[in-house]
Design a protein around this motif. Sequence first.
Motif, short mmCIF file in Angstrom:
data_model
loop_
_atom_site.label_atom_id
_atom_site.label_comp_id
_atom_site.label_asym_id
_atom_site.label_seq_id
_atom_site.Cartn_x
_atom_site.Cartn_y
_atom_site.Cartn_z
N LEU A 78 0.84 -1.18 0.00
CA LEU A 78 0.00 0.00 0.00
C LEU A 78 0.88 1.23 0.00
O LEU A 78 1.96 1.24 0.60
CB LEU A 78 -0.88 0.05 1.25
N ARG A 79 0.43 2.28 -0.69
CA ARG A 79 1.10 3.57 -0.60
C ARG A 79 0.06 4.62 -0.26
O ARG A 79 -0.97 4.72 -0.92
CB ARG A 79 1.82 3.93 -1.90
N ILE A 80 0.36 5.40 0.79
CA ILE A 80 -0.47 6.54 1.16
C ILE A 80 0.32 7.80 0.79
O ILE A 80 1.46 7.98 1.25
CB ILE A 80 -0.77 6.56 2.66
N THR A 81 -0.27 8.65 -0.03
CA THR A 81 0.38 9.89 -0.44
C THR A 81 -0.47 11.06 0.02
O THR A 81 -1.67 11.12 -0.27
CB THR A 81 0.54 9.95 -1.97
N LEU A 82 0.15 11.98 0.74
CA LEU A 82 -0.53 13.18 1.24
C LEU A 82 0.21 14.41 0.72
O LEU A 82 1.42 14.54 0.92
CB LEU A 82 -0.52 13.19 2.77
N THR A 83 -0.51 15.29 0.03
CA THR A 83 0.10 16.54 -0.44
C THR A 83 -0.62 17.74 0.17
O THR A 83 -1.72 17.61 0.73
CB THR A 83 0.06 16.67 -1.98
#
Length: 281
Positions: free
Chosen positions: A91-96
């Motif tokens: 899983l990859r969680i990306t927050l910008t």
Amino acid sequence: MTILWLNGNLLDTENARINPADRGFLLGVGLFETLLVHAGKPVFATDHLARLRQGAARLNIPLAQDDTSLTQAMNAVLSANALTTLERASLRITLTEGPGPRGLASPARQEPTLLISAAPGQTPAPTVTAITTTIRRNEMSGVSDLKTLAYLDQVRARQEAAEAGVDAALFLNTKGKLCCATAANIFLWDSNTLLTPPLSDGCLNGITRQKVISLARAQGMAVFEESITPSTLAGADSAFITNSLIGLQELDGLDGRPMQPHRHTAQLRTALAQAEQQSLT
């Protein structure tokens, strides 16, 4: 077709849209977490979400979702992509920071972008070869301990490694001290003592790094977080790298010279595998 979770909605990749003014896309203002998944369950999820939340606070990026909501979103992505029955997935969680006006100043009203994606996983190779890259890691940047989106140095170092015919590259920092690998932390064996660079030398406080240090000490091994010079690195016979997806990978070659396996590395790998399973309950 791959399904993503984007800002609260499950979307296929053809319909998922990131605002062209997103500051993560334009300026690299953001963070990410990569999690190993065993049989549909994220490994060390609590630790990863805590680090994501701490990093977001450091960068002043609001993260409205609580851990329960984020866990539900991760589970939804795994289910939507039929990954819950696989032995290994990621899983990859990306927050910008989300969209903003031109320039460097943060927008007055932030609307962060939160993206969760998943993919099948592969069993990592037990050993890798590496070089020391010519690129230096800036331990004074102020964000070297955060898992930010700015990965150009790592990308270039990985290209350098590929051109040299090896799997990974090790970074020194601007003071010439060993820091980390392209996408992993580094540990050296000095006889039966485990050495790893301190966070002050510019490395990320990897989740697996934390677990290995704790597990080694729990088994009575001496572990020191201390600056490591190139001469110490050159004199080491055994070393391994760590991250969430590879676990522990021994170096079987570094800068053209062979490296040897260490008897305690297999012991730590077994302990880590047990800790991973315990985190799923």
